[in-house]
Write an enzyme that holds these catalytic residues in place. Structure first.
Site, mmCIF file in Angstrom:
data_model
loop_
_atom_site.group_PDB
_atom_site.id
_atom_site.type_symbol
_atom_site.label_atom_id
_atom_site.label_comp_id
_atom_site.label_asym_id
_atom_site.label_seq_id
_atom_site.Cartn_x
_atom_site.Cartn_y
_atom_site.Cartn_z
ATOM 1 N N ASP A 159 0.865 -1.179 0.000
ATOM 2 C CA ASP A 159 0.000 0.000 0.000
ATOM 3 C C ASP A 159 0.898 1.224 0.000
ATOM 4 O O ASP A 159 1.209 1.798 1.034
ATOM 5 C CB ASP A 159 -0.910 -0.013 1.235
ATOM 6 C CG ASP A 159 -1.852 1.180 1.265
ATOM 7 O OD1 ASP A 159 -2.077 1.784 0.193
ATOM 8 O OD2 ASP A 159 -2.346 1.518 2.346
ATOM 9 N N ASP A 162 2.042 6.403 -5.438
ATOM 10 C CA ASP A 162 2.277 6.081 -6.842
ATOM 11 C C ASP A 162 3.771 5.917 -7.108
ATOM 12 O O ASP A 162 4.604 6.320 -6.284
ATOM 13 C CB ASP A 162 1.687 7.183 -7.730
ATOM 14 C CG ASP A 162 0.163 7.176 -7.719
ATOM 15 O OD1 ASP A 162 -0.413 6.080 -7.803
ATOM 16 O OD2 ASP A 162 -0.441 8.261 -7.620
#
Length: 288
Positions: A159, A162
């Protein structure tokens, strides 16, 4: 009331979203990124990194449930889970809802994210920080995976931000090769691959990299309101069987055994299976 009335997201140059700020709670520059936490008028408390919204109290359940429950239930017997990033603790909380999980290691590079989330966003992790099955490490996920033993984990959940800045190395060929090494024979890895309506290259390039180390590469989608641009894709790669092979009743049975059935706000067995049925404009960016 804060002197800054609006937070304007800076993810895209020509398109964005804004939140009316009720109160700024924390703003600082760590060794890795700019961190901001504020109380919004519409979405509760919001965490932003480098000007990009990462999580809001109001819709966090969508992303967290899908990035955690889908891989764990697709695997079906995960006992050891590695989480990279997710310093707010929300993924850790969802992973530990699975009664079959015996060990959950979370490696977050920025300790300031953990500290501020525990202070200002305590609802996201709940009591996960104190669960005896949890091991929270402030460190580099790349280094941790490179030094981990082979076959150490059943599932890896990445997680991250970007693939720019601090998150870039988590999308590399070497990282996926090392991840395949530390996963068990039926192990799998999942990571966010952006919003393909605006970030199609992210899904395409990441899928090609994963395909070098994993025989089964796919993606599934989740509709997260604050990740603007349509569906968010979660890219997944497996060493064992294809992830979309399980039917609704098998997933329901696994969810019942894991004690999460009926405890979610977005994920259901039907959503789980259906999320792998991609619109053509998204499926076109996966390896043939």
């Amino acid at each position: 009331m804060t002197s800054r009335p609006w937070f304007d997201e800076t993810l895209y140059e020509g398109w964005g979203q804004r939140f009316r700020i009720v109160r700024e709670l924390a703003t600082l520059k760590s060794d890795f990124q700019d961190i901001a936490i504020f109380e919004s008028q519409t979405h509760g408390r919001v965490l932003a990194l480098d000007g990009v919204v990462q999580i809001t109290e109001r819709d966090e359940f969508v992303y967290q449930e899908m990035i955690a429950h889908v891989p764990l239930l697709a695997h079906g017997a995960a006992k050891s889970v590695l989480i990279i990033g997710a310093g707010d603790g929300a993924v850790l909380r969802r992973v530990l809802q699975h009664t079959g999980v015996r060990r959950a290691v979370m490696v977050e590079i920025d300790g300031e994210v953990i500290r501020l989330a525990r202070e200002f966003l305590p609802s996201l992790a709940g009591d996960a920080w104190d669960d005896p099955r949890a091991e929270v490490i402030v460190g580099d996920g790349i280094d941790y995976v490179a030094s981990a033993a082979a076959d150490a984990f059943d599932v890896i959940i990445v997680d991250s931000t970007d693939p720019i800045g601090v998150g870039e190395v988590l999308f590399s060929d070497d990282f996926y090769a090392q991840s395949a090494r530390v996963l068990t024979a039926n192990g799998l890895i999942v990571n966010q691959c952006g919003v393909p309506f605006m970030q199609a290259d992210e899904l395409r390039q990441t899928s090609l990299r994963r395909a070098k180390s994993f025989p089964h590469v796919s993606a599934y989608v989740a509709a997260v309101p604050t990740y603007v641009g349509g569906f968010m894709t979660l890219g997944v790669a497996a060493k064992g069987q294809g992830l979309a092979d399980a039917d609704v009743e098998l997933i329901r049975a696994r969810a019942t055994a894991s004690s999460i059935l009926g405890k979610t706000q977005y994920w259901t067995p039907e959503i789980h299976v259906g999320s792998f049925n991609l619109p053509p404009y998204i499926a076109a960016h996966l390896p043939g």
